[in-house]
Write a protein that holds these residues in place. Structure first.
Motif, short mmCIF file in Angstrom:
data_model
loop_
_atom_site.label_atom_id
_atom_site.label_comp_id
_atom_site.label_asym_id
_atom_site.label_seq_id
_atom_site.Cartn_x
_atom_site.Cartn_y
_atom_site.Cartn_z
N THR A 61 0.84 -1.19 0.00
CA THR A 61 0.00 0.00 0.00
C THR A 61 0.88 1.24 0.00
O THR A 61 1.80 1.36 0.81
N VAL A 62 0.57 2.15 -0.90
CA VAL A 62 1.30 3.41 -1.02
C VAL A 62 0.31 4.54 -0.77
O VAL A 62 -0.79 4.55 -1.33
N THR A 63 0.69 5.48 0.08
CA THR A 63 -0.17 6.62 0.38
C THR A 63 0.34 7.83 -0.38
O THR A 63 1.49 8.23 -0.24
N LEU A 64 -0.54 8.42 -1.18
CA LEU A 64 -0.24 9.63 -1.93
C LEU A 64 -1.23 10.70 -1.47
O LEU A 64 -2.36 10.73 -1.91
N GLY A 65 -0.77 11.55 -0.57
CA GLY A 65 -1.67 12.56 -0.01
C GLY A 65 -2.74 11.87 0.81
O GLY A 65 -2.44 11.19 1.78
#
Length: 165
Positions: A103-107
């Motif tokens: 999982t990658v969080t972008l903003g």
């Protein structure tokens, strides 16, 4: 009548040749490598008495083939950690997809990125551990080029083969 300067024609020919040469070299080199990989795949299959009728190759790194008559799957993975496998489908109980995500969080938005995709073979004999054949590895490739579609295609084909046994 139009006059053509031979110096300009010669210089243009040299520049065009210099521009095309790297592309031609890369194409020749790529075809030679692909032919070599295909040959080694078919030689390996022949060693085990398998004659794949359905074959897929992708990324010059993987090859998978199915011999419907012999009910055997042949898998090749090239590269740093090569893998050569022949799986007798008569011994397989079930085929499934193995997917690993991060999982990658972008903003404020979270995205799941596929890191690993494989076909997993579960055998009828409970003592026989499940066997995994890699379709995509995010550590090797930075993007996907239809591997999910390919994995689902092979899952369907292999599941159908296993059901008919």
């Amino acid at each position: 009548m139009q006059y053509i300067d031979m110096t300009t024609v010669a210089l243009s020919s040299i520049l065009i040749s210099a521009f095309v040469a790297p592309f031609a070299y890369y194409s020749f080199k790529n075809k030679k490598a692909e032919k070599s990989l295909s040959h080694s795949f078919h030689e390996f299959a022949k060693e085990y008495g398998v004659s794949p009728t359905v074959v897929d190759k992708w990324r010059n790194h993987y090859t998978i083939g199915l011999d419907k008559a012999a009910k055997k799957l042949v898998y090749f993975s090239y590269g740093d950690f090569p893998q050569q496998v022949v799986i007798n489908l008569e011994e397989v109980n079930k085929v499934s997809l193995q997917e690993k995500f991060r999982t990658v969080t972008l903003g404020n938005e979270k995205r799941n990125i596929l890191e690993f995709l494989a076909l997993q073979f579960h055998f009828k004999d409970p003592q026989h551990l499940a066997r995994t054949v890699e379709i995509y590895d995010g550590d090797i490739f930075t993007d996907q080029m239809g591997e999910r579609v390919l994995a689902k295609k092979w899952l369907e084909v292999l599941s159908q083969e296993v059901k008919t046994l």
